[in-house]
Structures are given as C-alpha cells and as structure tokens.
Design a protein around this motif. Structure first.
Motif, PDB file in Angstrom:
ATOM      1  N   VAL A 224       6.560   1.470  18.090  1.00 25.48           N
ATOM      2  CA  VAL A 224       5.520   2.642  17.852  1.00 25.48           C
ATOM      3  C   VAL A 224       5.951   2.678  16.466  1.00 25.48           C
ATOM      4  CG1 VAL A 224       5.390   5.176  17.397  1.00 25.48           C
ATOM      5  CG2 VAL A 224       5.840   3.772  20.438  1.00 25.48           C
ATOM      6  N   GLN A 225       7.053   3.198  15.791  1.00 24.01           N
ATOM      7  CA  GLN A 225       7.303   2.792  14.360  1.00 24.01           C
ATOM      8  C   GLN A 225       6.121   1.911  13.561  1.00 24.01           C
ATOM      9  OE1 GLN A 225      11.096   2.710  12.834  1.00 24.01           O
ATOM     10  NE2 GLN A 225      10.119   3.093  10.660  1.00 24.01           N
ATOM     11  N   LYS A 226       6.058   0.683  14.496  1.00 26.33           N
ATOM     12  CA  LYS A 226       5.984  -0.398  13.508  1.00 26.33           C
ATOM     13  C   LYS A 226       3.980  -0.256  13.740  1.00 26.33           C
ATOM     14  CE  LYS A 226       5.613  -5.521  14.034  1.00 26.33           C
ATOM     15  NZ  LYS A 226       5.952  -7.009  15.039  1.00 26.33           N
ATOM     16  N   ALA A 227       3.267  -0.155  14.343  1.00 28.14           N
ATOM     17  CA  ALA A 227       2.732   0.756  14.736  1.00 28.14           C
ATOM     18  C   ALA A 227       2.059   0.863  13.929  1.00 28.14           C
ATOM     19  CB  ALA A 227       2.423   0.105  16.584  1.00 28.14           C
ATOM     20  N   ALA A 228       2.685   2.450  14.191  1.00 25.68           N
ATOM     21  CA  ALA A 228       2.357   3.440  13.582  1.00 25.68           C
ATOM     22  C   ALA A 228       2.270   2.282  11.681  1.00 25.68           C
ATOM     23  CB  ALA A 228       3.326   4.331  12.707  1.00 25.68           C
ATOM     24  N   GLU A 229       3.314   2.089  10.944  1.00 22.65           N
ATOM     25  CA  GLU A 229       3.675   1.287   9.389  1.00 22.65           C
ATOM     26  C   GLU A 229       1.615   0.815   9.331  1.00 22.65           C
ATOM     27  OE1 GLU A 229       7.193  -1.128   9.068  1.00 22.65           O
ATOM     28  OE2 GLU A 229       8.046   1.250   9.394  1.00 22.65           O
ATOM     29  N   GLU A 230       1.396  -0.468  10.247  1.00 22.63           N
ATOM     30  CA  GLU A 230       0.026  -1.397  10.332  1.00 22.63           C
ATOM     31  C   GLU A 230      -0.602  -0.154  10.410  1.00 22.63           C
ATOM     32  OE1 GLU A 230       0.622  -3.462  14.160  1.00 22.63           O
ATOM     33  OE2 GLU A 230       2.009  -5.069  12.852  1.00 22.63           O
ATOM     34  N   ALA A 231      -0.733   1.126  11.018  1.00 23.02           N
ATOM     35  CA  ALA A 231      -2.042   1.790  12.064  1.00 23.02           C
ATOM     36  C   ALA A 231      -1.971   1.965   9.655  1.00 23.02           C
ATOM     37  CB  ALA A 231      -1.938   2.920  12.511  1.00 23.02           C
ATOM     38  N   ALA A 232      -0.867   2.358   9.326  1.00 22.28           N
ATOM     39  CA  ALA A 232      -0.714   3.007   8.257  1.00 22.28           C
ATOM     40  C   ALA A 232      -1.256   1.627   6.695  1.00 22.28           C
ATOM     41  CB  ALA A 232       0.669   3.757   7.782  1.00 22.28           C
ATOM     42  N   VAL A 233      -0.518   1.097   6.772  1.00 19.95           N
ATOM     43  CA  VAL A 233      -0.864   0.175   6.375  1.00 19.95           C
ATOM     44  C   VAL A 233      -3.254  -0.271   5.907  1.00 19.95           C
ATOM     45  CG1 VAL A 233      -0.767  -2.577   5.607  1.00 19.95           C
ATOM     46  CG2 VAL A 233       0.806  -1.231   5.706  1.00 19.95           C
ATOM     47  N   LYS A 234      -3.393  -0.324   7.334  1.00 20.79           N
ATOM     48  CA  LYS A 234      -5.263  -0.660   7.450  1.00 20.79           C
ATOM     49  C   LYS A 234      -5.098   0.590   6.758  1.00 20.79           C
ATOM     50  CE  LYS A 234      -4.736  -2.950  11.363  1.00 20.79           C
ATOM     51  NZ  LYS A 234      -5.145  -3.492  13.331  1.00 20.79           N
ATOM     52  N   GLU A 235      -4.857   2.185   7.280  1.00 19.59           N
ATOM     53  CA  GLU A 235      -5.867   3.366   6.403  1.00 19.59           C
ATOM     54  C   GLU A 235      -5.202   3.071   5.136  1.00 19.59           C
ATOM     55  OE1 GLU A 235      -7.087   6.694   6.523  1.00 19.59           O
ATOM     56  OE2 GLU A 235      -7.330   5.656   8.015  1.00 19.59           O
ATOM     57  N   ALA A 236      -3.936   2.890   4.353  1.00 17.28           N
ATOM     58  CA  ALA A 236      -4.784   3.004   3.070  1.00 17.28           C
ATOM     59  C   ALA A 236      -5.328   1.503   2.630  1.00 17.28           C
ATOM     60  CB  ALA A 236      -3.005   2.236   2.701  1.00 17.28           C
ATOM     61  N   ALA A 237      -5.478   0.947   3.027  1.00 20.90           N
ATOM     62  CA  ALA A 237      -6.013  -0.716   3.035  1.00 20.90           C
ATOM     63  C   ALA A 237      -7.480  -0.265   2.303  1.00 20.90           C
ATOM     64  CB  ALA A 237      -6.331  -1.878   3.438  1.00 20.90           C
ATOM     65  N   ALA A 238      -8.175   0.809   4.272  1.00 24.00           N
ATOM     66  CA  ALA A 238      -9.675   1.011   4.025  1.00 24.00           C
ATOM     67  C   ALA A 238      -9.909   2.078   2.760  1.00 24.00           C
ATOM     68  CB  ALA A 238      -9.978   1.722   5.714  1.00 24.00           C
ATOM     69  N   GLN A 239      -9.003   2.837   2.872  1.00 28.51           N
ATOM     70  CA  GLN A 239      -9.177   4.448   1.229  1.00 28.51           C
ATOM     71  C   GLN A 239      -9.312   3.878  -0.133  1.00 28.51           C
ATOM     72  OE1 GLN A 239      -6.478   7.200   2.162  1.00 28.51           O
ATOM     73  NE2 GLN A 239      -6.615   8.315   3.422  1.00 28.51           N
ATOM     74  N   ALA A 240      -8.159   2.134  -0.131  1.00 28.50           N
ATOM     75  CA  ALA A 240      -8.792   1.431  -1.295  1.00 28.50           C
ATOM     76  C   ALA A 240      -9.758   0.759  -1.594  1.00 28.50           C
ATOM     77  CB  ALA A 240      -6.495   0.528  -1.329  1.00 28.50           C
ATOM     78  N   ALA A 241     -10.183  -0.084  -0.202  1.00 25.35           N
ATOM     79  CA  ALA A 241     -11.134  -0.584  -0.230  1.00 25.35           C
ATOM     80  C   ALA A 241     -12.771   0.694  -0.380  1.00 25.35           C
ATOM     81  CB  ALA A 241     -11.141  -1.747   1.227  1.00 25.35           C
ATOM     82  N   ALA A 242     -12.670   1.487   0.162  1.00 27.95           N
ATOM     83  CA  ALA A 242     -13.761   3.053   0.251  1.00 27.95           C
ATOM     84  C   ALA A 242     -13.368   3.423  -1.263  1.00 27.95           C
ATOM     85  CB  ALA A 242     -13.233   3.745   0.846  1.00 27.95           C
ATOM     86  N   LYS A 243     -12.475   3.536  -1.983  1.00 29.75           N
ATOM     87  CA  LYS A 243     -12.158   3.689  -3.385  1.00 29.75           C
ATOM     88  C   LYS A 243     -12.702   2.720  -4.796  1.00 29.75           C
ATOM     89  CE  LYS A 243      -7.982   7.607  -3.083  1.00 29.75           C
ATOM     90  NZ  LYS A 243      -6.694   7.201  -3.197  1.00 29.75           N
ATOM     91  N   GLN A 244     -12.180   1.478  -3.904  1.00 35.09           N
ATOM     92  CA  GLN A 244     -12.939  -0.522  -4.817  1.00 35.09           C
ATOM     93  C   GLN A 244     -14.457   0.109  -5.003  1.00 35.09           C
ATOM     94  OE1 GLN A 244     -11.390  -2.786  -4.222  1.00 35.09           O
ATOM     95  NE2 GLN A 244     -12.295  -4.154  -5.431  1.00 35.09           N
ATOM     96  N   SER A 245     -15.014   0.655  -3.682  1.00 33.01           N
ATOM     97  CA  SER A 245     -16.262   0.638  -3.303  1.00 33.01           C
ATOM     98  C   SER A 245     -17.406   1.794  -4.343  1.00 33.01           C
ATOM     99  CB  SER A 245     -16.526   0.097  -1.861  1.00 33.01           C
ATOM    100  OG  SER A 245     -17.789   0.533  -1.646  1.00 33.01           O
ATOM    101  N   ALA A 246     -16.513   2.491  -4.144  1.00 33.25           N
ATOM    102  CA  ALA A 246     -17.020   3.721  -4.698  1.00 33.25           C
ATOM    103  C   ALA A 246     -17.091   3.305  -6.473  1.00 33.25           C
ATOM    104  CB  ALA A 246     -15.984   5.567  -4.599  1.00 33.25           C
ATOM    105  N   ALA A 247     -15.805   3.184  -6.616  1.00 35.10           N
ATOM    106  CA  ALA A 247     -15.271   2.818  -8.108  1.00 35.10           C
ATOM    107  C   ALA A 247     -16.875   1.892  -8.486  1.00 35.10           C
ATOM    108  CB  ALA A 247     -14.242   2.298  -8.287  1.00 35.10           C
ATOM    109  N   GLU A 248     -16.782   0.882  -7.713  1.00 36.20           N
ATOM    110  CA  GLU A 248     -17.908  -0.094  -8.598  1.00 36.20           C
ATOM    111  C   GLU A 248     -18.933   0.197  -7.771  1.00 36.20           C
ATOM    112  OE1 GLU A 248     -17.269  -3.412  -5.261  1.00 36.20           O
ATOM    113  OE2 GLU A 248     -15.077  -3.782  -6.023  1.00 36.20           O
ATOM    114  N   LYS A 249     -18.966   1.202  -7.102  1.00 36.69           N
ATOM    115  CA  LYS A 249     -20.620   1.958  -7.288  1.00 36.69           C
ATOM    116  C   LYS A 249     -21.439   2.664  -8.604  1.00 36.69           C
ATOM    117  CE  LYS A 249     -21.997   1.957  -2.245  1.00 36.69           C
ATOM    118  NZ  LYS A 249     -21.391   2.502  -1.444  1.00 36.69           N
ATOM    119  N   LYS A 250     -20.194   3.891  -8.756  1.00 37.51           N
ATOM    120  CA  LYS A 250     -20.638   4.376 -10.220  1.00 37.51           C
ATOM    121  C   LYS A 250     -20.504   3.202 -11.146  1.00 37.51           C
ATOM    122  CE  LYS A 250     -17.606   7.634 -12.506  1.00 37.51           C
ATOM    123  NZ  LYS A 250     -16.461   8.331 -12.633  1.00 37.51           N
ATOM    124  N   ILE A 251     -19.474   2.391 -11.420  1.00 41.05           N
ATOM    125  CA  ILE A 251     -19.494   1.227 -12.361  1.00 41.05           C
ATOM    126  C   ILE A 251     -21.082   1.113 -12.624  1.00 41.05           C
ATOM    127  CG2 ILE A 251     -18.518  -1.129 -13.243  1.00 41.05           C
ATOM    128  CD1 ILE A 251     -15.640   0.088 -12.407  1.00 41.05           C
TER     129      ILE A 251
END
Length: 362
Positions: free
Chosen positions: A173-200
């Motif tokens: 369960v902890q491993k699944a939660a960590e993987e989900a957190a990593v995916k969520e962080a990656a998705a947020q980072a990708a969204a932020k990067q996309s927003a930053a790229e759009k802003k740029i």
C-alpha cells in the motif's frame, strides 16, 4: 572386543514316549539371552577401534544380533524337541569394509558415538533422549524461551506469519501510494511546465508582435523621413484658420473643401513636391490658382494667390517658389487655400492628413 558368553548348543534329549528308556533328569543347560547378557561389558575394558570406527561398531551390533538369534534358535530347538541345527557364522571381517557407516543407519548413529568410549570409561550409561511428541513444531528459539507448548508455538507462528503478511500488505500500500504521489507530482510538474511554456510562448508572441510593431513604426518613420526630404509645406510661417469638412454658408458646397494657411500677403508659396504645372490663372471664387500635378496623378490646388511665378507645362522641384499669398477671389482675408485631389478627381481629401502622410508636421 567385548563379547557375550557363547550360546551352548542345545542337547537333544528324547522323551520316554519316543525311546522309552531315558530319564527325565538328563542334564542340559538352556541359555536365555537377556539384557544383562547382551549388554556390552563396561568398566576398564575398552572397545578396540579400527580404522573407520563406524564399521567396527556396526560389526558389534550385527554380532550381538546374530548371537541373540542363535540363542533364540537354540531355545526353540530345545523346546520343540527337534534336532539342533548347526549354524555357521560367516566371517564378518570379509564384509565389514562394504558395510555403511553406523552413524548413517537410522536409529543407530544416535546410539553409537565417539563419546560413548569416554562415557564407558567414566562408568556412566549413555541415554538417548527422545523429544516429546507435544514439542512438534517447536523451534530451538521457542525451546530456549520456554514456550514448548505445541499449540502456543503454532499460534505464535501463525501470528508471526499474519504479521509478516500484514507488513507486506502495508508495504504494498505504501509503495502504491508513493508511486501515485510520484505520478501526481510528475503530472503537476508537467502541467506547470506546460503552463510555463505557454506563458513563455505568449510572452514571445507578444514581444514579437511588439517588435514587429516597433519595426513597422520605425520603417514608417524612416519612410516619412525620406519623404520629408522630398515634400515640404507650402508656406513656412502660417496660422490654420479653416479645416477640411468644416460646415458654413460661405462655401457654395456647404462645407470647407480644403485647408487654409493664413499668412501676410506676399508670403512665398513653395512647390510641395516635384511635378508639372498643369494650370496657372484666374479661377473665379478661387482667385488666382495654380494646379501642380505630381507624378502619381495627384493634383494640388493652390488658390487666392496675389501673384504667380510659373506657367502651364513648367517642371518644378520641391521647395521652389511658384507664387505668393494673397486675398483674391471669395475671401475674408489674405491666406492660401490648399486642396488635394488624388488622381485628378473632383472630390478632394483632407489636405492635413495627406501632408502628415508625407512626413509633414502641421
């Protein structure tokens, strides 16, 4: 090598019925093997060890068994009344080398050990302790801790397995939660990067648009500057008293069709641009008028002059004096009335806007 007393051969004694004459008190001896008789002699006697001590001990056990069997057979023969059977003992030394180690035989290896000699020398009996059946499933650690109850040990092991399984489940369960957190962080980072790229990209587009506008403005300024060198205002000192489109009853069309530069009579009138004098003379309400035709066909009407310095068909250049300010025609004071007719059209355009388009500032 310790040995038992040899078993005597059974003496066959016929009974009275068979032979009819023997006494019942004929002497014979019966040998009954017992634990005392077959137990190895202990004390100061020591068992001679051969090379490969396991084979020697195996020979001893086999010999004891054979002797016991012979004794039992003798008793059976004596009691059954049958003639004795001679038993020939094989030469055990011929097969000792082929026998397995005594320690490898089930139940024998634990009975015979190298420590038995020392125990015999000390006069002590060697006893083999059998584990109680109730201790099945009890580990060494359990025995050392005193938890030798089988049920308790089984329960403890079941609980241990359950805890291990629970730990594994928690880890999963902890491993699944960590993987989900990593995916969520990656998705947020990708969204932020996309927003930053759009802003740029938006900033780059805005900067590009701004740069293009600045470049266009600069180019226009350069064009106007270049045109300014080839265009000029008709008079150097003036006051604007009438603008294009201004309504009023004094004009026959109902509105002002040109731009009025008020200046003293006799002020020089310059050629706004190089061209050809198309007409120069009296024009009724316009007074003395000069029409300058440019290379693109645009006609410039300069009216109310007091005098004219050019004639029709004459070529003039920018800034050349072609007449002077006056008050001829329908006027209320000395001024230059300027009209602009693109392509020679009778309907004119705003002279102020046209002059500004040529780089002139009013």
């Amino acid at each position: 090598m310790a040995s038992n007393r040899p078993a005597p051969q059974g003496v066959y004694v016929p009974n009275d019925d068979d032979f009819g004459g023997y006494d019942d008190d004929s002497s014979w001896e019966e040998w009954n093997p017992t634990e005392e008789s077959i137990r190895p002699v202990r004390g100061r006697h020591r068992v001679h060890k051969r090379s490969g001590g396991g084979l020697a001990r195996s020979s001893t056990v086999l010999g004891v068994g054979v002797i016991a069997a012979v004794g039992a057979g003798g008793i059976a023969t004596a009691q059954g009344g049958k003639p004795p059977v001679a038993i020939e003992m094989p030469d055990l030394s011929a097969v000792t080398d082929s026998l397995p180690e005594a320690k490898s035989l089930p139940g024998v290896g634990s009975l015979i050990s190298d420590d038995s000699d020392n125990s015999a020398a000390a006069g002590q009996n060697v006893a083999v302790a059998a584990a109680p059946l109730s201790a099945a499933g009890v580990s060494t650690a359990d025995a050392e801790q005193g938890t030798t109850d089988a049920g308790e040990a089984l329960r403890a092991r079941i609980m241990e397995q359950a805890e291990n399984q629970q730990d594994q489940a928690d880890d999963a369960v902890q491993k699944a939660a960590e993987e989900a957190a990593v995916k969520e962080a990656a998705a947020q980072a990708a969204a932020k990067q996309s927003a930053a790229e759009k802003k740029i990209a938006a900033e780059k587009a805005a900067a590009k648009k701004k740069a293009e506008a600045a470049a266009k403005k600069k180019a226009e300024a350069e064009r106007l500057a270049k045109l300014a060198k080839s265009f000029t205002l008709p008079v150097a000192s003036y006051t604007l008293t009438g603008t294009f489109g201004q309504p009023g009853s004094m004009w026959s069309s109902g509105y002002h069709t040109g731009l009025d530069f008020a200046a003293p009579t006799g002020t020089p009138i310059k050629a706004i641009h190089s061209g050809t004098i198309k007409e120069a003379g009296w024009a009724g309400a316009y007074g003395y008028r000069t029409i300058l035709e440019l290379d693109d066909g645009t006609e410039l009407w300069l009216c109310h002059q007091s005098s004219m310095n050019v004639s029709a068909g004459q070529k003039v250049t920018t800034g050349e004096t072609i007449g002077r300010v006056g008050a001829t025609g329908n006027v209320t004071g000395a001024h230059l009335h300027l009209e602009v007719h693109p392509g020679g059209d009778s309907t004119g355009v705003d002279p102020a806007a046209w002059l500004r388009g040529k780089g002139q500032s009013l």
